[in-house]
Design an enzyme around this catalytic site. Structure first.
Site, mmCIF file in Angstrom:
data_model
loop_
_atom_site.group_PDB
_atom_site.id
_atom_site.type_symbol
_atom_site.label_atom_id
_atom_site.label_comp_id
_atom_site.label_asym_id
_atom_site.label_seq_id
_atom_site.Cartn_x
_atom_site.Cartn_y
_atom_site.Cartn_z
ATOM 1 N N ARG A 233 -12.414 37.198 46.488
ATOM 2 C CA ARG A 233 -11.846 37.013 45.150
ATOM 3 C C ARG A 233 -11.519 35.532 44.964
ATOM 4 O O ARG A 233 -10.991 34.891 45.882
ATOM 5 C CB ARG A 233 -10.562 37.830 44.956
ATOM 6 C CG ARG A 233 -10.773 39.320 44.726
ATOM 7 C CD ARG A 233 -11.442 39.619 43.373
ATOM 8 N NE ARG A 233 -11.667 41.040 43.179
ATOM 9 C CZ ARG A 233 -12.790 41.693 43.481
ATOM 10 N NH1 ARG A 233 -13.817 41.037 43.982
ATOM 11 N NH2 ARG A 233 -12.894 42.983 43.256
ATOM 12 N N ASP A 257 -19.097 33.149 45.790
ATOM 13 C CA ASP A 257 -19.643 34.202 44.928
ATOM 14 C C ASP A 257 -18.600 34.609 43.897
ATOM 15 O O ASP A 257 -18.890 35.411 43.006
ATOM 16 C CB ASP A 257 -20.052 35.423 45.769
ATOM 17 C CG ASP A 257 -20.733 36.486 44.928
ATOM 18 O OD1 ASP A 257 -21.719 36.139 44.238
ATOM 19 O OD2 ASP A 257 -20.278 37.646 44.928
ATOM 20 N N GLU A 262 -13.448 33.169 36.808
ATOM 21 C CA GLU A 262 -14.806 33.684 36.557
ATOM 22 C C GLU A 262 -14.886 34.610 35.350
ATOM 23 O O GLU A 262 -15.959 34.784 34.765
ATOM 24 C CB GLU A 262 -15.331 34.423 37.795
ATOM 25 C CG GLU A 262 -14.623 35.746 38.075
ATOM 26 C CD GLU A 262 -15.229 36.488 39.270
ATOM 27 O OE1 GLU A 262 -15.407 35.868 40.321
ATOM 28 O OE2 GLU A 262 -15.511 37.690 39.119
ATOM 29 N N HIS A 294 -20.797 36.287 41.189
ATOM 30 C CA HIS A 294 -20.284 37.606 41.609
ATOM 31 C C HIS A 294 -21.453 38.592 41.782
ATOM 32 O O HIS A 294 -21.485 39.656 41.164
ATOM 33 C CB HIS A 294 -19.259 38.147 40.607
ATOM 34 C CG HIS A 294 -18.241 39.037 41.265
ATOM 35 N ND1 HIS A 294 -16.891 38.921 41.061
ATOM 36 C CD2 HIS A 294 -18.389 40.062 42.146
ATOM 37 C CE1 HIS A 294 -16.253 39.838 41.766
ATOM 38 N NE2 HIS A 294 -17.144 40.547 42.439
#
Ligand code: NAD
Length: 328
Positions: A233, A257, A262, A294
């Site tokens: 996260r 990622d 985000e 993600h």
């Protein structure tokens, strides 16, 4: 049972629709994210299906509850976006999909590591440009390197196993050590892990205790030139501190990622827009930073498992049977 699916992409429909149809459920797919305005779209639906950036805070839960929602199925493992106490107060059942495919995320984390340590992301561009020079692409062997795994649950334990397979020396930190991981390496304190790892991969949940667990002072104790991989996260790391570390060369490479802001970027095609997030834009300027949006969970195996658990829970709710992976 009627269920409205927020943040629905075409691929969600592909995996959810056939299963829903065969169980007699009526799914309404909408691509908009859940927020204070769109929550009213759920009026009249007993069930809602949400994704990772759909905030389920107190205000939105109140709105959903007023509209008749009693079941929320998350299509993700993490639940830091959910106010569990508020859902409990309202009597809303919330389920998640905790281990749809730990391999998907673990393999992505290792893929990012390989890409960064051999500069594959840069080599790909270079060769397409007929530039066959190797200058600047010098890599290092993973074999024999110290790899630190923070969090050894479903995903972290698979990641530890893969790195052990490469011949890395694996160090792990988890407040609740996982006995089955002892064969892949040794458990150490978080400070030990940070001080003595060439590669650090984060696999713990985002909670108040882990928020910004990687910050300026922590980065300062890490080995010079280390690689940081975050597929967990965004809020686990202080992005500005990472930028500072990259600028001085103290951090050697970063694979992300996930990103703390985000929600305003990922899962959308913004290629015709100006990105106004200057911190994110600065990250993109570093040759030794690899960002994916993600994507770590995104395998057909994982989407099948997510759809199956989601429909199983609609079935169970309808039959008043115990729900799978219920958080409330
Ligand atoms: P999990 O619950 O199986 O494992 C999490 C582990 O973290 C547990 O063993 C727990 O004890 C440990 N932990 C808790 N606090 C910690 C701390 N302060 N320091 C170190 N370890 C700590 O969860 P999982 O399925 O392995 O998933 C891990 C995280 O990966 C999720 O919380 C989610 O945020 C993230 N995730 C990301 C993607 C993606 O597509 N990028 C997909 C799925 C999950």
């Amino acid at each position: 049972m009627k269920c409205i699916v927020f943040s629905a992409k075409p691929y969600d429909r592909v995996f959810l629709e056939p299963l829903a149809r065969s169980s007699g459920h009526e799914l309404e797919f909408i691509d908009t994210r859940l927020n204070e305005r769109t929550c009213k779209l759920a009026d009249g639906y007993p069930a809602v299906c949400c994704f990772v950036n759909d905030p389920l805070n107190a205000e939105i839960l109140d709105c959903l509850h007023r509209g008749g929602v009693r079941l929320i199925t998350l299509r993700c493992a993490g639940y830091n976006q959910v106010s569990i106490p508020k859902a409990q107060e309202l009597g809303i059942k919330i389920t998640r999909v905790p281990a749809y495919s730990p391999y998907a995320v673990a393999e992505h984390a290792v893929g990012m590591t390989l890409s960064l340590c051999r500069h594959l992301h840069r080599a790909y561009q270079r060769v397409r440009d007929n530039n066959f020079s190797l200058d600047g692409l010098l890599g290092f062997d993973l074999h024999g390197r110290d790899v630190g795994i923070v969090g050894t649950g479903a995903i972290g334990s698979v990641t530890a196993k893969i790195f052990a397979g490469f011949g890395c020396r694996v160090k792990m930190f988890d407040p609740k050590p996982n006995e089955s991981c002892q064969t892949f390496g040794e458990y150490v304190s978080l400070d030990d892990l940070l001080r003595n790892s060439d590669i650090i991969s984060l696999h713990c949940p985002l909670t108040p205790a882990t928020s910004y667990m990687i910050n300026g002072p922590k980065i300062a104790v890490m080995r010079r030139g280390h690689m940081l991989i975050n597929t967990s996260r965004g809020g686990l790391v202080d992005t500005q501190a990472i930028i500072n570390g990259l600028k001085t060369g103290h951090i050697g490479a970063v694979g992300l990622d996930v990103y703390e802001e985000e929600g305003d970027l990922f899962f959308e095609d913004l290629s015709n827009r100006v990105i106004t997030d200057d911190i994110f834009s600065r990250l993109l300027t570093f040759p030794n930073v690899l960002i994916t949006a993600h994507q770590a969970f995104f395998t057909s195996n994982a989407l099948e498992a997510i759809a199956q658990t989601t429909i199983d829970n609609l079935n169970r709710y309808q039959k008043q049977e115990p729900l799978l992976h219920c958080l409330t």
